[in-house]
Design a protein around this motif. Structure first.
Motif, PDB file in Angstrom:
ATOM      1  N   TYR A  39       0.820  -1.222   0.000  1.00  0.00           N
ATOM      2  CA  TYR A  39       0.000   0.000   0.000  1.00  0.00           C
ATOM      3  C   TYR A  39       0.848   1.265   0.000  1.00  0.00           C
ATOM      4  N   GLY A  40       2.171   1.135   0.125  1.00  0.00           N
ATOM      5  CA  GLY A  40       3.071   2.302   0.120  1.00  0.00           C
ATOM      6  C   GLY A  40       2.962   3.131   1.384  1.00  0.00           C
ATOM      7  N   GLY A  41       2.396   2.569   2.437  1.00  0.00           N
ATOM      8  CA  GLY A  41       2.272   3.294   3.719  1.00  0.00           C
ATOM      9  C   GLY A  41       1.467   2.445   4.692  1.00  0.00           C
ATOM     10  N   VAL A  42       1.402   2.905   5.944  1.00  0.00           N
ATOM     11  CA  VAL A  42       0.716   2.118   6.971  1.00  0.00           C
ATOM     12  C   VAL A  42      -0.801   2.261   6.846  1.00  0.00           C
ATOM     13  N   VAL A  43      -1.509   1.133   6.788  1.00  0.00           N
ATOM     14  CA  VAL A  43      -2.978   1.138   6.789  1.00  0.00           C
ATOM     15  C   VAL A  43      -3.412   0.868   8.236  1.00  0.00           C
ATOM     16  N   PRO A  44      -3.961   1.881   8.927  1.00  0.00           N
ATOM     17  CA  PRO A  44      -4.188   1.749  10.375  1.00  0.00           C
ATOM     18  C   PRO A  44      -5.003   0.510  10.779  1.00  0.00           C
ATOM     19  N   GLU A  45      -6.092   0.214  10.093  1.00  0.00           N
ATOM     20  CA  GLU A  45      -6.932  -0.931  10.507  1.00  0.00           C
ATOM     21  C   GLU A  45      -6.184  -2.246  10.361  1.00  0.00           C
ATOM     22  N   LEU A  46      -5.417  -2.363   9.277  1.00  0.00           N
ATOM     23  CA  LEU A  46      -4.608  -3.567   9.070  1.00  0.00           C
ATOM     24  C   LEU A  46      -3.558  -3.671  10.178  1.00  0.00           C
ATOM     25  N   ALA A  47      -2.946  -2.526  10.521  1.00  0.00           N
ATOM     26  CA  ALA A  47      -1.927  -2.508  11.574  1.00  0.00           C
ATOM     27  C   ALA A  47      -2.531  -2.985  12.891  1.00  0.00           C
ATOM     28  N   ALA A  48      -3.735  -2.506  13.222  1.00  0.00           N
ATOM     29  CA  ALA A  48      -4.379  -2.876  14.478  1.00  0.00           C
ATOM     30  C   ALA A  48      -4.631  -4.387  14.521  1.00  0.00           C
ATOM     31  N   ARG A  49      -5.093  -4.928  13.404  1.00  0.00           N
ATOM     32  CA  ARG A  49      -5.387  -6.373  13.358  1.00  0.00           C
ATOM     33  C   ARG A  49      -4.095  -7.186  13.541  1.00  0.00           C
ATOM     34  N   LEU A  50      -3.015  -6.708  12.921  1.00  0.00           N
ATOM     35  CA  LEU A  50      -1.739  -7.425  13.037  1.00  0.00           C
ATOM     36  C   LEU A  50      -1.167  -7.334  14.455  1.00  0.00           C
ATOM     37  N   HIS A  51      -1.375  -6.184  15.135  1.00  0.00           N
ATOM     38  CA  HIS A  51      -0.941  -6.085  16.537  1.00  0.00           C
ATOM     39  C   HIS A  51      -1.718  -7.095  17.393  1.00  0.00           C
ATOM     40  N   ALA A  52      -3.019  -7.208  17.113  1.00  0.00           N
ATOM     41  CA  ALA A  52      -3.864  -8.112  17.907  1.00  0.00           C
ATOM     42  C   ALA A  52      -3.391  -9.559  17.764  1.00  0.00           C
ATOM     43  N   GLU A  53      -2.741  -9.874  16.644  1.00  0.00           N
ATOM     44  CA  GLU A  53      -2.184 -11.223  16.460  1.00  0.00           C
ATOM     45  C   GLU A  53      -0.797 -11.337  17.093  1.00  0.00           C
ATOM     46  N   LYS A 163       6.935   8.960   1.206  1.00  0.00           N
ATOM     47  CA  LYS A 163       6.085   9.420   0.099  1.00  0.00           C
ATOM     48  C   LYS A 163       6.847   9.422  -1.219  1.00  0.00           C
ATOM     49  N   VAL A 164       8.120   9.806  -1.179  1.00  0.00           N
ATOM     50  CA  VAL A 164       8.920   9.795  -2.409  1.00  0.00           C
ATOM     51  C   VAL A 164       9.095   8.343  -2.901  1.00  0.00           C
ATOM     52  N   ALA A 165       9.322   7.430  -1.949  1.00  0.00           N
ATOM     53  CA  ALA A 165       9.458   6.014  -2.342  1.00  0.00           C
ATOM     54  C   ALA A 165       8.164   5.505  -2.962  1.00  0.00           C
ATOM     55  N   LYS A 166       7.036   5.952  -2.412  1.00  0.00           N
ATOM     56  CA  LYS A 166       5.735   5.522  -2.951  1.00  0.00           C
ATOM     57  C   LYS A 166       5.562   6.031  -4.384  1.00  0.00           C
ATOM     58  N   MET A 167       5.942   7.318  -4.608  1.00  0.00           N
ATOM     59  CA  MET A 167       5.849   7.888  -5.974  1.00  0.00           C
ATOM     60  C   MET A 167       6.659   7.071  -6.971  1.00  0.00           C
ATOM     61  N   MET A 168       7.799   6.551  -6.499  1.00  0.00           N
ATOM     62  CA  MET A 168       8.697   5.802  -7.385  1.00  0.00           C
ATOM     63  C   MET A 168       8.313   4.321  -7.448  1.00  0.00           C
ATOM     64  N   GLY A 169       7.262   3.956  -6.709  1.00  0.00           N
ATOM     65  CA  GLY A 169       6.811   2.561  -6.712  1.00  0.00           C
ATOM     66  C   GLY A 169       7.790   1.610  -6.034  1.00  0.00           C
ATOM     67  N   LEU A 170       8.509   2.131  -5.009  1.00  0.00           N
ATOM     68  CA  LEU A 170       9.562   1.311  -4.384  1.00  0.00           C
ATOM     69  C   LEU A 170       9.072   0.459  -3.221  1.00  0.00           C
ATOM     70  N   GLY A 171       7.970   0.869  -2.575  1.00  0.00           N
ATOM     71  CA  GLY A 171       7.489   0.132  -1.393  1.00  0.00           C
ATOM     72  C   GLY A 171       7.613   0.953  -0.125  1.00  0.00           C
ATOM     73  N   TYR A 172       7.473   0.277   1.031  1.00  0.00           N
ATOM     74  CA  TYR A 172       7.471   0.935   2.339  1.00  0.00           C
ATOM     75  C   TYR A 172       8.295   0.097   3.317  1.00  0.00           C
ATOM     76  N   PRO A 173       9.015   0.652   4.272  1.00  0.00           N
ATOM     77  CA  PRO A 173       9.237   2.083   4.490  1.00  0.00           C
ATOM     78  C   PRO A 173      10.249   2.647   3.497  1.00  0.00           C
ATOM     79  N   GLY A 174      10.030   3.920   3.157  1.00  0.00           N
ATOM     80  CA  GLY A 174      10.807   4.527   2.084  1.00  0.00           C
ATOM     81  C   GLY A 174      12.234   4.898   2.464  1.00  0.00           C
ATOM     82  N   GLY A 175      12.476   5.164   3.760  1.00  0.00           N
ATOM     83  CA  GLY A 175      13.801   5.649   4.184  1.00  0.00           C
ATOM     84  C   GLY A 175      14.954   4.786   3.692  1.00  0.00           C
ATOM     85  N   PRO A 176      14.973   3.518   4.094  1.00  0.00           N
ATOM     86  CA  PRO A 176      16.094   2.664   3.672  1.00  0.00           C
ATOM     87  C   PRO A 176      16.135   2.464   2.152  1.00  0.00           C
TER      88      PRO A 176
END
Ligand code: KG4
Ligand code: ZN
Length: 327
Positions: A39-53, A163-176
């Motif tokens: 998704y090129g960034g954190v999806v909060p609802e998905l994150a919450a479900r994954l924490h619950a697991e 956000k720049v990584a997302k524009m370039m279609g690189l994935g997430y997290p963009g920093g590394p």
């Protein structure tokens, strides 16, 4: 011992810290980067479900320590509401089940104490916090005396990489990903403007939304094989903005001990530029170990030891999430 929980964004982590020595006896983190990457960034609802697991799985490994726990600590602010609540709910359940006090920790104080994992804390400090959610400069005199002297008016430093990584279609997290792509690029190829350089603009502010939009135009214009030059030029200007503002700030307050914390403090170009900036002041530079730069529960446990010693406890009723609160 204190059990600490971190779930403010996309990392589920639990640590056990010994109160008397600050020794880290257990630390486990399950990151959700892969799940959010598409998704090129954190999806909060998905994150919450994954924490619950993930959180109950890690907690099960901590059972041998339960009998020795004197408190349970949890990140309660700031962060994503739906993910903070996962950690806070678990912490409350543990506090009730084991009849131990509850400690609510501010995530940004946590990043500051990532400098002091298994070490004594050292103040005063001028801290640059660069993460996915925040870009700010703080004067830290003690656990409870923290003044924010500059912050971003819009996007954060780390977020702009995402956000720049997302524009370039690189994935997430963009920093590394951007750091890696920038390695072989030409930092001078694109002449992006350093934000907020005007005489009228405040010394005490950062902004990344304009730079992000300038990069977007370049990404739209250029072929994929030229993205490394865009990444390098972007990383250069994003960092130059921090350096420019810090230089101005240092005309007001001379740095003695300076620290960079937060996920984006892992950025090597930023680290080298800050080292150069500090040279004329002979100021010491403190950095967290790379494994404690990004979100983790060890830093929350380290703060919790200080809070435990000062009896800074919260009642079950009073401890609530505070997603927007900062420092
Ligand atoms: O502290 P953190 O794990 O989470 C928040 O509290 O936000 O920081 C994550 C952020 C992300 O935006 C990520 O892209 C950024 O830190 N980051 C980097 C680097 N490594 C992580 N940004 C620039 N260069 C890096 N090497
Ligand atoms: Zn963080």
């Amino acid at each position: 011992m204190i059990l600490s929980i971190e779930s403010s964004c996309d990392d589920s982590a639990i640590a056990i810290t010994e109160i008397s020595s600050c020794r880290l006896l257990f630390h486990k983190k399950i990151s959700q980067e892969l799940e959010h990457s598409v998704y090129g960034g954190v999806v909060p609802e998905l994150a919450a479900r994954l924490h619950a697991e993930a959180l109950p799985k890690i907690l099960a490994e901590c059972e041998p320590y339960f009998k020795d726990l004197k408190a349970v600590a949890v990140t309660s602010s700031p962060g994503l509401a739906v993910t903070l609540i996962e950690g806070v709910t678990m912490a409350k359940a543990i506090a009730v089940a084991l009849n131990i006090p509850l400690i609510g920790v501010n995530h940004l104080v946590g990043h500051t104490y990532s400098l002091f994992i298994e070490k004594p804390a050292q103040f005063p400090l001028t801290v640059l916090l660069v993460s996915g959610g925040h870009t700010q400069v703080m004067e830290v005199k003690s656990l409870t005396d923290i003044q924010t002297v500059a912050k971003s008016m819009d996007d954060s430093f780390g977020e702009s990489f995402d956000k720049v990584a997302k524009m370039m279609g690189l994935g997430y997290p963009g920093g590394p990903l951007i750091q890696e792509l920038a390695k072989d690029g030409d930092r001078k190829k694109h002449n992006f403007t350093i934000p907020l350089q005007g005489k009228q603009s405040s010394v005490l502010a950062f902004s990344y939304s304009g730079l992000k939009n300038a990069v977007r135009l370049a990404v739209e214009k250029e072929e994929k094989e030229n993205y490394e030059d865009i990444a390098a030029s972007f990383e250069h200007i994003a960092t130059a903005h921090l350096i420019h503002k810090l230089k101005k700030y240092f005309q007001i307050v001379t740095p003695k001990t300076f620290a960079i914390v937060g996920g984006a403090s892992a950025n090597l170009y930023l680290r080298s530029q800050i080292e150069d900036l500090l040279k004329p002041y002979s100021a010491a530079l403190l950095l967290s170990e790379l494994k404690y730069c990004s979100d983790n529960a060890a830093m929350i446990g380290r703060v919790a030891v200080e809070m435990y010693n000062k009896e800074m406890f919260s009642s079950l009723k009073d401890l609530d999430i505070s997603p927007k609160s900062s420092l």
